[in-house]
Design a protein around this motif. Structure first.
Motif, PDB file in Angstrom:
ATOM      1  N   SER A 317       0.824  -1.206   0.000  1.00 53.15           N
ATOM      2  CA  SER A 317       0.000   0.000   0.000  1.00 53.15           C
ATOM      3  C   SER A 317       0.860   1.259   0.000  1.00 53.15           C
ATOM      4  O   SER A 317       0.598   2.205  -0.746  1.00 53.15           O
ATOM      5  N   VAL A 318       1.912   1.275   0.837  1.00 55.26           N
ATOM      6  CA  VAL A 318       2.785   2.451   0.913  1.00 55.26           C
ATOM      7  C   VAL A 318       3.544   2.633  -0.400  1.00 55.26           C
ATOM      8  O   VAL A 318       3.700   3.764  -0.899  1.00 55.26           O
ATOM      9  N   GLN A 319       4.020   1.539  -0.976  1.00 55.97           N
ATOM     10  CA  GLN A 319       4.729   1.633  -2.254  1.00 55.97           C
ATOM     11  C   GLN A 319       3.838   2.245  -3.328  1.00 55.97           C
ATOM     12  O   GLN A 319       4.276   3.092  -4.113  1.00 55.97           O
ATOM     13  N   LYS A 320       2.589   1.832  -3.358  1.00 55.80           N
ATOM     14  CA  LYS A 320       1.660   2.352  -4.357  1.00 55.80           C
ATOM     15  C   LYS A 320       1.376   3.829  -4.114  1.00 55.80           C
ATOM     16  O   LYS A 320       1.372   4.645  -5.040  1.00 55.80           O
ATOM     17  N   ARG A 321       1.166   4.184  -2.850  1.00 57.36           N
ATOM     18  CA  ARG A 321       0.810   5.562  -2.521  1.00 57.36           C
ATOM     19  C   ARG A 321       1.936   6.530  -2.867  1.00 57.36           C
ATOM     20  O   ARG A 321       1.695   7.656  -3.313  1.00 57.36           O
ATOM     21  N   TYR A 322       3.190   6.091  -2.665  1.00 56.97           N
ATOM     22  CA  TYR A 322       4.328   6.989  -2.878  1.00 56.97           C
ATOM     23  C   TYR A 322       5.110   6.652  -4.138  1.00 56.97           C
ATOM     24  O   TYR A 322       6.256   7.070  -4.289  1.00 56.97           O
ATOM     25  N   GLN A 323       4.488   5.910  -5.044  1.00 53.11           N
ATOM     26  CA  GLN A 323       5.021   5.655  -6.382  1.00 53.11           C
ATOM     27  C   GLN A 323       6.437   5.100  -6.346  1.00 53.11           C
ATOM     28  O   GLN A 323       7.322   5.527  -7.097  1.00 53.11           O
ATOM     29  N   VAL A 324       6.649   4.138  -5.471  1.00 53.60           N
ATOM     30  CA  VAL A 324       7.961   3.495  -5.364  1.00 53.60           C
ATOM     31  C   VAL A 324       8.167   2.572  -6.563  1.00 53.60           C
ATOM     32  O   VAL A 324       7.232   1.915  -7.037  1.00 53.60           O
ATOM     33  N   ASP A 325       9.382   2.523  -7.077  1.00 55.34           N
ATOM     34  CA  ASP A 325       9.757   1.577  -8.137  1.00 55.34           C
ATOM     35  C   ASP A 325       9.828   0.187  -7.498  1.00 55.34           C
ATOM     36  O   ASP A 325      10.834  -0.189  -6.896  1.00 55.34           O
ATOM     37  N   VAL A 326       8.745  -0.567  -7.629  1.00 56.47           N
ATOM     38  CA  VAL A 326       8.618  -1.839  -6.911  1.00 56.47           C
ATOM     39  C   VAL A 326       9.631  -2.870  -7.401  1.00 56.47           C
ATOM     40  O   VAL A 326      10.203  -3.617  -6.601  1.00 56.47           O
ATOM     41  N   LEU A 369      11.758   9.919  -2.154  1.00 59.37           N
ATOM     42  CA  LEU A 369      11.976  10.509  -3.475  1.00 59.37           C
ATOM     43  C   LEU A 369      10.694  11.088  -4.049  1.00 59.37           C
ATOM     44  O   LEU A 369      10.740  11.913  -4.963  1.00 59.37           O
ATOM     45  N   SER A 370       9.546  10.659  -3.528  1.00 56.30           N
ATOM     46  CA  SER A 370       8.278  11.220  -4.000  1.00 56.30           C
ATOM     47  C   SER A 370       8.141  12.685  -3.597  1.00 56.30           C
ATOM     48  O   SER A 370       7.309  13.409  -4.139  1.00 56.30           O
ATOM     49  N   ILE A 371       8.965  13.132  -2.659  1.00 56.68           N
ATOM     50  CA  ILE A 371       8.949  14.528  -2.227  1.00 56.68           C
ATOM     51  C   ILE A 371      10.095  15.304  -2.865  1.00 56.68           C
ATOM     52  O   ILE A 371       9.911  16.357  -3.468  1.00 56.68           O
ATOM     53  N   ASP A 372      11.321  14.730  -2.750  1.00 55.16           N
ATOM     54  CA  ASP A 372      12.492  15.442  -3.267  1.00 55.16           C
ATOM     55  C   ASP A 372      13.681  14.497  -3.233  1.00 55.16           C
ATOM     56  O   ASP A 372      13.794  13.650  -2.341  1.00 55.16           O
ATOM     57  N   LYS A 374      17.083  15.460  -3.137  1.00 49.47           N
ATOM     58  CA  LYS A 374      18.232  15.931  -2.356  1.00 49.47           C
ATOM     59  C   LYS A 374      18.192  15.453  -0.911  1.00 49.47           C
ATOM     60  O   LYS A 374      19.195  15.020  -0.358  1.00 49.47           O
ATOM     61  N   LYS A 375      17.038  15.528  -0.294  1.00 49.24           N
ATOM     62  CA  LYS A 375      16.895  15.070   1.095  1.00 49.24           C
ATOM     63  C   LYS A 375      15.949  13.876   1.161  1.00 49.24           C
ATOM     64  O   LYS A 375      15.150  13.753   2.074  1.00 49.24           O
ATOM     65  N   GLY A 376      16.084  12.993   0.174  1.00 55.13           N
ATOM     66  CA  GLY A 376      15.193  11.839   0.086  1.00 55.13           C
ATOM     67  C   GLY A 376      15.198  10.977   1.333  1.00 55.13           C
ATOM     68  O   GLY A 376      14.150  10.488   1.772  1.00 55.13           O
ATOM     69  N   GLY A 377      16.372  10.797   1.937  1.00 48.65           N
ATOM     70  CA  GLY A 377      16.455   9.985   3.153  1.00 48.65           C
ATOM     71  C   GLY A 377      15.699  10.603   4.309  1.00 48.65           C
ATOM     72  O   GLY A 377      14.958   9.921   5.023  1.00 48.65           O
ATOM     73  N   ASP A 378      15.857  11.917   4.490  1.00 48.56           N
ATOM     74  CA  ASP A 378      15.160  12.607   5.576  1.00 48.56           C
ATOM     75  C   ASP A 378      13.647  12.607   5.347  1.00 48.56           C
ATOM     76  O   ASP A 378      12.862  12.416   6.276  1.00 48.56           O
ATOM     77  N   HIS A 379      13.243  12.838   4.100  1.00 48.68           N
ATOM     78  CA  HIS A 379      11.808  12.823   3.794  1.00 48.68           C
ATOM     79  C   HIS A 379      11.230  11.427   4.028  1.00 48.68           C
ATOM     80  O   HIS A 379      10.132  11.277   4.575  1.00 48.68           O
ATOM     81  N   GLY A 380      11.979  10.407   3.599  1.00 46.59           N
ATOM     82  CA  GLY A 380      11.517   9.026   3.811  1.00 46.59           C
ATOM     83  C   GLY A 380      11.384   8.698   5.281  1.00 46.59           C
ATOM     84  O   GLY A 380      10.417   8.059   5.709  1.00 46.59           O
ATOM     85  N   ALA A 381      12.361   9.144   6.086  1.00 43.65           N
ATOM     86  CA  ALA A 381      12.323   8.892   7.526  1.00 43.65           C
ATOM     87  C   ALA A 381      11.093   9.544   8.151  1.00 43.65           C
ATOM     88  O   ALA A 381      10.411   8.949   8.993  1.00 43.65           O
ATOM     89  N   TYR A 382      10.811  10.793   7.739  1.00 41.28           N
ATOM     90  CA  TYR A 382       9.639  11.488   8.274  1.00 41.28           C
ATOM     91  C   TYR A 382       8.356  10.722   7.946  1.00 41.28           C
ATOM     92  O   TYR A 382       7.492  10.532   8.806  1.00 41.28           O
ATOM     93  N   LEU A 383       8.234  10.283   6.688  1.00 39.94           N
ATOM     94  CA  LEU A 383       7.031   9.568   6.284  1.00 39.94           C
ATOM     95  C   LEU A 383       6.860   8.284   7.078  1.00 39.94           C
ATOM     96  O   LEU A 383       5.770   7.980   7.582  1.00 39.94           O
ATOM     97  N   ILE A 384       7.924   7.516   7.217  1.00 35.18           N
ATOM     98  CA  ILE A 384       7.838   6.237   7.934  1.00 35.18           C
ATOM     99  C   ILE A 384       7.422   6.456   9.383  1.00 35.18           C
ATOM    100  O   ILE A 384       6.588   5.723   9.930  1.00 35.18           O
ATOM    101  N   GLN A 385       7.977   7.467  10.024  1.00 38.46           N
ATOM    102  CA  GLN A 385       7.654   7.710  11.430  1.00 38.46           C
ATOM    103  C   GLN A 385       6.206   8.156  11.629  1.00 38.46           C
ATOM    104  O   GLN A 385       5.609   7.872  12.664  1.00 38.46           O
ATOM    105  N   HIS A 386       5.632   8.818  10.635  1.00 36.10           N
ATOM    106  CA  HIS A 386       4.308   9.406  10.820  1.00 36.10           C
ATOM    107  C   HIS A 386       3.193   8.660  10.107  1.00 36.10           C
ATOM    108  O   HIS A 386       2.019   8.954  10.342  1.00 36.10           O
ATOM    109  N   LEU A 387       3.528   7.703   9.262  1.00 37.62           N
ATOM    110  CA  LEU A 387       2.495   6.902   8.611  1.00 37.62           C
ATOM    111  C   LEU A 387       1.949   5.849   9.564  1.00 37.62           C
ATOM    112  O   LEU A 387       2.667   5.369  10.446  1.00 37.62           O
ATOM    113  N   ASP A 388       0.690   5.495   9.370  1.00 38.37           N
ATOM    114  CA  ASP A 388       0.117   4.352  10.067  1.00 38.37           C
ATOM    115  C   ASP A 388       0.572   3.109   9.321  1.00 38.37           C
ATOM    116  O   ASP A 388       0.241   2.926   8.150  1.00 38.37           O
TER     117      ASP A 388
END
Length: 497
Positions: A317-326, A369-372, A374-388
């Motif tokens: 579900s998360v991969q689909k929502r954030y357009q991850v290259d599965v 990477l769905s956000i940016d 340059k700081k893809g790691g930080d954005h990913g960390a934020y999403l993981i911590q705050h997603l259900d």
């Protein structure tokens, strides 16, 4: 011109003995998204007299609450609504008086479920939202009943609803509002007597993990985190909190760091029941479940959600929502697990959950990477911590976030966390970073053959010299990675073969 169709809403209402709860969710992209949670303290159990008659005041509190719930139900299809009453309404001999008016207010029928059905539905809520391999023991301490269930995946093997709860134990054993050793001992011993008939069966069945699905357990976890402890509940921590509670002479004076005023009144009684459960069943540790009765009701209504691999459903579900290259995410995950297996002698990383946490981090490492970029790691960390993330505990989400923050380029030591040992979490981060580097051309046929060997914290990556010569960028990045890891005390050797 096309018209967008919104995802269907579902409502699950639990008319509990202490509180009434309404959960509104929608089913979207293979996941269940919470849209609203509404809770009101109604204290039905307080309104039951010695003849099990609900007082007029208690019923009025319930009706007043249902008027609030009724507004939201107007927007939801009738077949997507489930409303159940539990222990207090099961016990009330004049329940029909309450139900007649309550059904009119809601415009929907309330179902009074049995203790066994309540336990079974709680288990489904836990199974749909909580991770954990093997057999699990689920404990849910309500206002007037406590459910204990043993099951595996979605199947229950033992379930029971016992007539004890944090409201009834408050009335019976803390009625004088005194937080004394005498009152605690009486409450704990009474709970042990109530538990006695099930001990042999439950002990013989056994379990691999124990989860708590009640407000009492949630309150305990919030207290422990506020006081700098990890999220794992143990008997020692329960005893420590009992001592903190007894520093206040009266219940109204109870102040514990992390304890909300809303939970304070029933906290000592719920704590007493949980201590009795730990001691009677010799429970080593417990974590908080991701859901319980209301979640079980909601998931039961959504037929598409009835599958057994909760974590993989969440990942997909998360991969689909954030357009991850599965396809690439799976390549990184496969490579990481291969490297892990190559160096995972029995003592190198021995936590059973290590491999699925590594795999999950690999499958989600690019969500930022769905956000940016340059700081893809930080954005990913934020999403993981705050997603259900159903299937993952709070501490596991935190560790995944910190790994994803560091999956490429800049490397720093990991902060303190409680999902794995610090040694294991460091070692798995190193493997994740290597897997990302080895797969950076993003195609399985363009990936080099590599062998990883571990000698404690010294890693040796053996790789074909001829291949590296024709892939100078990968060679340069591996050399830079070896310097980064070695500079912070994690020796990495690149061995050309």
């Amino acid at each position: 011109m096309s018209t967008a169709v919104s995802s269907p809403l579902y409502a699950a209402i639990d008319l509990g003995s202490n509180s009434f709860h309404m959960l509104i969710v929608r089913h979207i992209d293979g996941s269940v998204q919470t849209m609203a949670k509404i809770k009101r303290k109604v204290r039905l159990a307080n309104g039951l007299d010695i003849k099990n008659q609900l007082s007029q005041d208690a019923m009025q509190r319930g009706w007043d609450c249902l008027h609030l719930f009724a507004e939201r139900l107007q927007d939801i299809p009738a077949e997507n609504i489930r409303i159940v009453g539990t222990a207090a309404l099961r016990s009330a001999l004049n329940v029909d008086v309450f139900l007649q008016k309550a059904n009119q207010i809601l415009g929907h029928s309330i179902e009074i479920i049995s203790g066994e059905e309540e336990a079974a539905t709680i288990y489904k809520g836990v199974a749909h939202t909580s991770g954990g391999l093997g057999r699990r023991l689920v404990v849910d301490i309500g206002g007037a009943s406590t459910e204990l269930i043993i099951g595996q995946e979605f199947e229950t093997q033992a379930l029971i609803s016992l007539s004890m709860g944090c409201v009834t134990w408050l009335d019976n054993y803390f009625h004088d509002r005194q937080l004394t050793q005498y009152n605690f001992d009486n409450a704990i011993n009474a709970a042990k007597i109530t538990l006695a008939p099930i001990l042999e069966k439950y002990t013989q069945l056994g379990w691999d993990v124990c989860v708590g699905a009640s407000g009492t357990v949630q309150a305990l976890q919030e207290i422990m985190l506020a006081q700098g402890m990890d999220e794992v509940i143990t008997l020692a921590k329960l005893k420590r909190l009992q001592k903190q509670a007894m520093l206040a002479s009266h219940l109204e004076e109870l102040e514990i760091d992390g304890l909300t005023l809303e939970r304070a009144l029933v906290f000592p009684s719920g704590l007493s029941i949980l201590i009795a459960i730990f001691e009677s069943l010799n429970i080593e540790s417990m974590t908080l479940a991701g859901g319980a009765l209301r979640e079980g009701l909601a998931y039961e209504m959504i037929s598409e959600m009835r599958q057994s691999d909760i974590r993989q459903r969440t990942i997909n579900s998360v991969q689909k929502r954030y357009q991850v290259d599965v396809i690439y995410a799976n390549q990184v995950a496969k490579t990481a697990l291969q490297l892990f297996q190559q160096c995972n002698q029995e003592s190198w990383v021995n936590e059973f959950q290590a491999s699925y946490l590594l795999q999950s981090a690999a499958e989600l490492h690019e969500i930022g990477l769905s956000i940016d970029f340059k700081k893809g790691g930080d954005h990913g960390a934020y999403l993981i911590q705050h997603l259900d993330l159903p299937g993952f505990t709070r501490s596991q989400k935190y560790l995944l976030a910190e790994w994803i923050r560091r999956y490429r380029e800049q490397l720093s030591s990991l902060p303190e966390q409680h999902a794995l040992s610090s040694q294991s979490s460091k070692r798995l981060l190193r493997i994740l970073r290597l897997a990302v580097l080895l797969t950076h051309r993003r195609h399985i046929d363009l990936q080099p053959l590599a062998k990883l060997h571990a000698d404690e914290d010294v890693l040796t990556l053996s790789i074909n010299q001829k291949w590296l010569k024709s892939n100078p960028l990968t060679q340069a990045e591996l050399e830079l990675e070896a310097n980064r890891q070695t500079d912070i005390g994690w020796p990495l050797i690149i061995n050309l073969i």
